[in-house]
Design a protein around this motif. Structure first.
Motif, PDB file in Angstrom:
ATOM      1  N   GLU A  58      35.180  42.944  33.944  1.00  0.00           N
ATOM      2  CA  GLU A  58      34.074  41.997  33.958  1.00  0.00           C
ATOM      3  C   GLU A  58      34.534  40.560  34.170  1.00  0.00           C
ATOM      4  OE1 GLU A  58      32.165  42.755  30.258  1.00  0.00           O
ATOM      5  OE2 GLU A  58      31.371  44.711  30.875  1.00  0.00           O
ATOM      6  N   ARG A  59      35.838  40.403  34.451  1.00  0.00           N
ATOM      7  CA  ARG A  59      36.423  39.076  34.706  1.00  0.00           C
ATOM      8  C   ARG A  59      36.309  38.149  33.495  1.00  0.00           C
ATOM      9  NH1 ARG A  59      39.435  39.960  38.847  1.00  0.00           N
ATOM     10  NH2 ARG A  59      39.372  37.780  39.519  1.00  0.00           N
ATOM     11  N   GLN A  60      36.254  38.737  32.310  1.00  0.00           N
ATOM     12  CA  GLN A  60      36.213  37.961  31.073  1.00  0.00           C
ATOM     13  C   GLN A  60      37.653  37.773  30.594  1.00  0.00           C
ATOM     14  OE1 GLN A  60      33.405  36.667  29.842  1.00  0.00           O
ATOM     15  NE2 GLN A  60      32.187  37.644  31.459  1.00  0.00           N
ATOM     16  N   TRP A  61      38.371  36.879  31.290  1.00  0.00           N
ATOM     17  CA  TRP A  61      39.807  36.779  31.080  1.00  0.00           C
ATOM     18  C   TRP A  61      40.193  36.234  29.709  1.00  0.00           C
ATOM     19  CZ3 TRP A  61      42.026  39.830  34.158  1.00  0.00           C
ATOM     20  CH2 TRP A  61      41.566  40.001  35.464  1.00  0.00           C
ATOM     21  N   ALA A  62      39.402  35.322  29.193  1.00  0.00           N
ATOM     22  CA  ALA A  62      39.715  34.783  27.874  1.00  0.00           C
ATOM     23  C   ALA A  62      39.591  35.871  26.804  1.00  0.00           C
ATOM     24  CB  ALA A  62      38.786  33.612  27.550  1.00  0.00           C
ATOM     25  N   GLU A  63      38.528  36.676  26.889  1.00  0.00           N
ATOM     26  CA  GLU A  63      38.358  37.789  25.943  1.00  0.00           C
ATOM     27  C   GLU A  63      39.461  38.819  26.121  1.00  0.00           C
ATOM     28  OE1 GLU A  63      36.427  40.376  23.085  1.00  0.00           O
ATOM     29  OE2 GLU A  63      36.666  38.229  23.416  1.00  0.00           O
ATOM     30  N   ALA A  64      39.818  39.105  27.359  1.00  0.00           N
ATOM     31  CA  ALA A  64      40.894  40.056  27.618  1.00  0.00           C
ATOM     32  C   ALA A  64      42.202  39.560  27.020  1.00  0.00           C
ATOM     33  CB  ALA A  64      41.041  40.286  29.129  1.00  0.00           C
ATOM     34  N   GLN A 118      35.183  41.439  46.910  1.00  0.00           N
ATOM     35  CA  GLN A 118      36.529  41.098  47.381  1.00  0.00           C
ATOM     36  C   GLN A 118      36.837  41.798  48.708  1.00  0.00           C
ATOM     37  OE1 GLN A 118      39.850  42.102  44.659  1.00  0.00           O
ATOM     38  NE2 GLN A 118      40.018  39.883  44.363  1.00  0.00           N
ATOM     39  N   THR A 119      36.422  43.056  48.828  1.00  0.00           N
ATOM     40  CA  THR A 119      36.631  43.794  50.074  1.00  0.00           C
ATOM     41  C   THR A 119      35.825  43.172  51.206  1.00  0.00           C
ATOM     42  OG1 THR A 119      37.025  45.823  48.812  1.00  0.00           O
ATOM     43  CG2 THR A 119      36.501  46.070  51.147  1.00  0.00           C
ATOM     44  N   GLU A 124      28.762  36.046  53.408  1.00  0.00           N
ATOM     45  CA  GLU A 124      27.587  35.738  52.570  1.00  0.00           C
ATOM     46  C   GLU A 124      27.333  36.848  51.558  1.00  0.00           C
ATOM     47  OE1 GLU A 124      24.619  35.037  55.528  1.00  0.00           O
ATOM     48  OE2 GLU A 124      24.964  32.863  55.570  1.00  0.00           O
ATOM     49  N   ALA A 125      27.537  38.088  51.983  1.00  0.00           N
ATOM     50  CA  ALA A 125      27.385  39.210  51.048  1.00  0.00           C
ATOM     51  C   ALA A 125      28.450  39.140  49.956  1.00  0.00           C
ATOM     52  CB  ALA A 125      27.471  40.531  51.793  1.00  0.00           C
ATOM     53  N   ALA A 126      29.676  38.729  50.329  1.00  0.00           N
ATOM     54  CA  ALA A 126      30.745  38.585  49.344  1.00  0.00           C
ATOM     55  C   ALA A 126      30.390  37.518  48.313  1.00  0.00           C
ATOM     56  CB  ALA A 126      32.053  38.241  50.036  1.00  0.00           C
ATOM     57  N   LEU A 127      29.841  36.410  48.775  1.00  0.00           N
ATOM     58  CA  LEU A 127      29.463  35.333  47.864  1.00  0.00           C
ATOM     59  C   LEU A 127      28.411  35.803  46.868  1.00  0.00           C
ATOM     60  CD1 LEU A 127      29.769  32.358  47.072  1.00  0.00           C
ATOM     61  CD2 LEU A 127      27.985  31.813  48.745  1.00  0.00           C
ATOM     62  N   MET A 185      35.449  31.819  39.643  1.00  0.00           N
ATOM     63  CA  MET A 185      35.336  30.481  40.238  1.00  0.00           C
ATOM     64  C   MET A 185      36.222  30.335  41.468  1.00  0.00           C
ATOM     65  SD  MET A 185      35.059  27.939  36.942  1.00  0.00           S
ATOM     66  CE  MET A 185      35.089  26.514  38.026  1.00  0.00           C
ATOM     67  N   LYS A 186      37.452  30.870  41.375  1.00  0.00           N
ATOM     68  CA  LYS A 186      38.381  30.765  42.499  1.00  0.00           C
ATOM     69  C   LYS A 186      37.832  31.505  43.707  1.00  0.00           C
ATOM     70  CE  LYS A 186      43.017  32.256  43.894  1.00  0.00           C
ATOM     71  NZ  LYS A 186      44.229  32.986  43.474  1.00  0.00           N
ATOM     72  N   GLU A 187      37.333  32.725  43.495  1.00  0.00           N
ATOM     73  CA  GLU A 187      36.811  33.530  44.595  1.00  0.00           C
ATOM     74  C   GLU A 187      35.562  32.903  45.207  1.00  0.00           C
ATOM     75  OE1 GLU A 187      37.764  34.665  41.700  1.00  0.00           O
ATOM     76  OE2 GLU A 187      39.432  36.034  42.155  1.00  0.00           O
ATOM     77  N   ILE A 188      34.709  32.350  44.367  1.00  0.00           N
ATOM     78  CA  ILE A 188      33.484  31.711  44.869  1.00  0.00           C
ATOM     79  C   ILE A 188      33.831  30.526  45.761  1.00  0.00           C
ATOM     80  CG2 ILE A 188      31.463  30.369  44.165  1.00  0.00           C
ATOM     81  CD1 ILE A 188      31.302  32.195  41.681  1.00  0.00           C
ATOM     82  N   ALA A 189      34.806  29.711  45.295  1.00  0.00           N
ATOM     83  CA  ALA A 189      35.199  28.537  46.082  1.00  0.00           C
ATOM     84  C   ALA A 189      35.807  28.952  47.423  1.00  0.00           C
ATOM     85  CB  ALA A 189      36.187  27.690  45.282  1.00  0.00           C
ATOM     86  N   GLU A 190      36.685  29.967  47.401  1.00  0.00           N
ATOM     87  CA  GLU A 190      37.313  30.430  48.643  1.00  0.00           C
ATOM     88  C   GLU A 190      36.279  30.980  49.617  1.00  0.00           C
ATOM     89  OE1 GLU A 190      40.208  33.254  47.468  1.00  0.00           O
ATOM     90  OE2 GLU A 190      41.750  31.757  46.999  1.00  0.00           O
ATOM     91  N   THR A 191      35.292  31.679  49.081  1.00  0.00           N
ATOM     92  CA  THR A 191      34.273  32.271  49.951  1.00  0.00           C
ATOM     93  C   THR A 191      33.404  31.184  50.575  1.00  0.00           C
ATOM     94  OG1 THR A 191      34.252  34.203  48.489  1.00  0.00           O
ATOM     95  CG2 THR A 191      32.458  34.023  50.078  1.00  0.00           C
ATOM     96  N   ARG A 192      33.097  30.163  49.791  1.00  0.00           N
ATOM     97  CA  ARG A 192      32.289  29.057  50.347  1.00  0.00           C
ATOM     98  C   ARG A 192      33.057  28.326  51.446  1.00  0.00           C
ATOM     99  NH1 ARG A 192      29.770  26.978  44.543  1.00  0.00           N
ATOM    100  NH2 ARG A 192      27.968  28.421  44.551  1.00  0.00           N
TER     101      ARG A 192
END
Length: 635
Positions: A433-439, A583-584, A606-609, A620-627
């Motif tokens: 779930e990309r909850q890295w702090a909890e992980a 990501q794919t 756009e579908a990836a975003l 956040m990193k993936e969203i910025a790269e996709t934009r």
């Protein structure tokens, strides 16, 4: 004509527990007697031989569907039970059936077994399949209409339809009871089904009404005569199983080496178990699948409840404990098999799901914590590989209070081993779930605990370590590795990312022929893997299709690469893994842009975003790269 103007077709039924040929022929007289009188044939004045000839003449002229219901008693039912029919009577009836092949009559014989010893290859055998879900729903709606009810929310009744498993009588009895009780909501129906699965007397059943109306009478048909008291005690254990039986579990329940060994099945061999359950299948309690696997009549837990409680007093709980422990062993076994690459166990896990859930529930009820974890191990493989993440997450969250101290996130006393496993589940879910702090928080607790347990071994010379101590150190190393991966995702500088081997090989600038050979070998292996994976192993299929996409892209075959990427996305979404599906799509967009196919690239980007955005800060990193990618495509 002997039929006096009767054109047909005619439908009639016959059969009782003992009905030799002369009485079978009486049905011809009952149906056609008046017509025969009109032609001067006086049926009652004929002897048995003449009646047989007249019956065949009549059936040569008139199309008839003649149903002979429940023919099991002819050869003795259950097997090895002496038949009420003499050998001569059986041969007479068989000869009459042979002669009917030359007439217009069609005879439908019903039985719980194939009757091959008696009938040989004379009949065409048709196995009656379960009633389809659509027809099951039609039956329930008809029952509702009879009770002055109208069913509008079909999904609310699905748990009951699933429970009946296409058995018309079961469905008629349990749905009728649910309607009489006025059950309406999904929650009410699920609670009713839960009582049925546990064997509670959730509905009334009058055995004196006979097999055609009483579910209990139908199940009891042949049971008392077929089994000894010792065998009934063993069969009573089927009360604990849910829809499916693997004889190995029954044998493990009586394993003399185990502390939970149940005396009633102590030392029971696999062959003995199969012989017993095959006989239970003959009387209709089970369906034999072969190989020691059996399907259970859906009402069996209810039917056997009284017998089970008589054979295994509730205060002892010995039988329940043996079942729970044996199912835990099975969960661990299937987990190990799957992790060693034996993907065909998914089918068995699907069949065992209800049993594993039953074992998990009983273990939690009685505080048997190791079997809880073992059952979860089997369920983990099934749910992870078939994409049922939401259900898996619910199961994990339910048992967290059983093992984890909420004040300090450490194990509750006596549950340390299971705590480590449950915490690993929680870490995996947080990472997905990309909850890295909890992980990181959870994995840090794991590392601290594993370090504490490994401290004595770490202080000793390596050459003196025993296998258990080495395993403790290995567990700590694995926990540190996982923590490193999590911190890498968090961007912490104390984690170093190694170069992928693929980049190193490409940088080595090996000859093109050699690279193509490696690519072709890889493609062959991956396609072979696709053939081996079950259709619902969505994780494995997604990874394999994604790898093929990478290979074809590296070889310059973009169209074929996109085809496999697309299939990877479909499988990932089927399994609920939206992040990796996005990501794919991002990777496909990059490949299409590099090939100059901007319009297609924009569609994927756009579908990836849209796939990344629900994860918020976790992506956040993936969203910025996709934009940035979308801006580059549009620019």
């Amino acid at each position: 004509s002997l039929t006096g103007g009767i054109d047909g077709p005619v439908l009639f039924t016959t059969f009782e527990r003992y009905l030799p040929l002369p009485r079978v022929l009486d049905r011809i007289g009952q149906v056609f007697g008046a017509a025969l009188e009109g032609t001067g044939v006086h049926w009652l004045a004929l002897d048995d031989s003449a009646r047989r000839q007249v019956a065949l003449q009549v059936l040569t002229q008139v199309p008839v569907l003649w149903i002979w219901d429940n023919v099991e008693p002819v050869a003795g039912f259950p097997a090895e039970t002496e038949s009420a029919w003499t050998a001569k009577e059986q041969e007479e009836l068989l000869g009459f059936l042979r002669d009917l092949r030359g007439t217009k009559a069609k005879v439908l014989l019903t039985s719980r077994r194939d009757e091959r010893p008696w009938l040989g290859e004379l009949p065409m055998r048709i196995t009656v399949p379960p009633m389809p879900m659509t027809e099951s729903l039609q039956l329930v709606r008809a029952l509702a209409d009879r009770n002055g009810r109208r069913i509008t929310e079909v999904k609310d009744w699905r748990p009951l339809l699933t429970f009946a498993r296409g058995n018309p009588m079961t469905l008629t009895v349990v749905a009728g009871e649910a309607l009489r009780q006025g059950l309406k909501t999904k929650g009410e129906i699920e609670a009713f089904v839960a009582r049925l699965r546990s064997g509670e007397a959730a509905f009334s059943d009058e055995v004196s009404e006979g097999r055609s109306r009483s579910l209990g009478a139908s199940l009891a048909y042949g049971f008392e005569a077929a089994f000894s008291e010792e065998e009934r005690k063993r069969l009573a254990l089927l009360h604990l199983f849910q829809g499916f039986v693997d004889v190995d579990v029954l044998c493990w329940m009586g394993d003399p080496k185990m502390t939970w060994c149940l005396p009633e099945v102590r030392g029971l061999t696999r062959d003995e178990s199969i012989a017993l359950l095959d006989r239970a299948a003959e009387v209709g309690l089970l369906t034999a699948y072969g190989g020691g696997y059996y399907g259970i009549h859906p009402a069996l837990p209810w039917f056997f409840k009284e017998l089970f409680e008589r054979c295994y007093p509730a205060e002892g709980l010995a039988a329940v404990r043996a079942f729970v422990e044996a199912m835990g062993e099975l969960g661990d076994y299937y987990m190990e098999q799957y992790e060693h690459g034996k993907r065909d166990v998914l089918g068995a896990l699907r069949a065992e799901e209800a049993n594993l859930l039953q074992a998990r529930r009983l273990a939690r009820t009685h505080g048997w914590w190791d079997p809880v974890a073992s059952a979860m191990q089997g369920l983990r493989q099934l749910y992870a590989q078939t994409g049922r993440r939401a259900e898996w997450k619910r199961l994990v969250e339910e048992i967290v209070p059983d093992f984890v101290d909420p004040m300090n996130n450490r194990p509750l006393p006596g549950r340390e081993d299971c705590w480590s496993l449950i915490t690993q589940y929680r870490v995996s879910l947080a990472r997905e779930e990309r909850q890295w702090a909890e992980a990181e928080r959870l994995q840090t607790a794991c590392v601290a605990w594993d370090h504490q347990r490994a401290a004595p071994a770490l202080a000793r010379p390596i050459e003196e370590l025993k296998s258990g101590e080495r395993n403790t150190i290995r567990t700590l190393a694995a926990a540190l590795h996982t923590l490193g991966q999590i911190r890498r995702e968090l961007g912490q500088v104390n984690c170093v990312l190694a170069y992928e081997r693929f980049k190193e090989a490409r940088a080595a600038k090996r000859p093109e022929e050699e690279l193509l050979r490696y690519l072709n070998e890889a493609v062959g292996y991956y396609h072979e893997a696709l053939e081996l994976f079950p259709a619902d192993a969505v994780n494995d299929l997604a990874v394999t299709h994604n790898a093929l996409g990478v290979i074809y892209r590296s070889a310059g075959d973009l169209d074929r690469a996109v085809q496999h990427y697309r299939e990877a996305v479909r499988r990932l979404e089927q399994g609920g893994d939206i992040f990796h599906a996005a990501q794919t799509r991002f990777n496909v967009a990059v490949a299409l842009l590099n090939a100059g196919r901007r319009e297609n690239a924009l569609e994927y980007a756009e579908a990836a975003l849209r796939g990344f955005e629900p994860y918020g800060e976790g992506a956040m990193k993936e969203i910025a790269e996709t934009r940035r990618l979308i801006a580059a495509i549009r620019g």
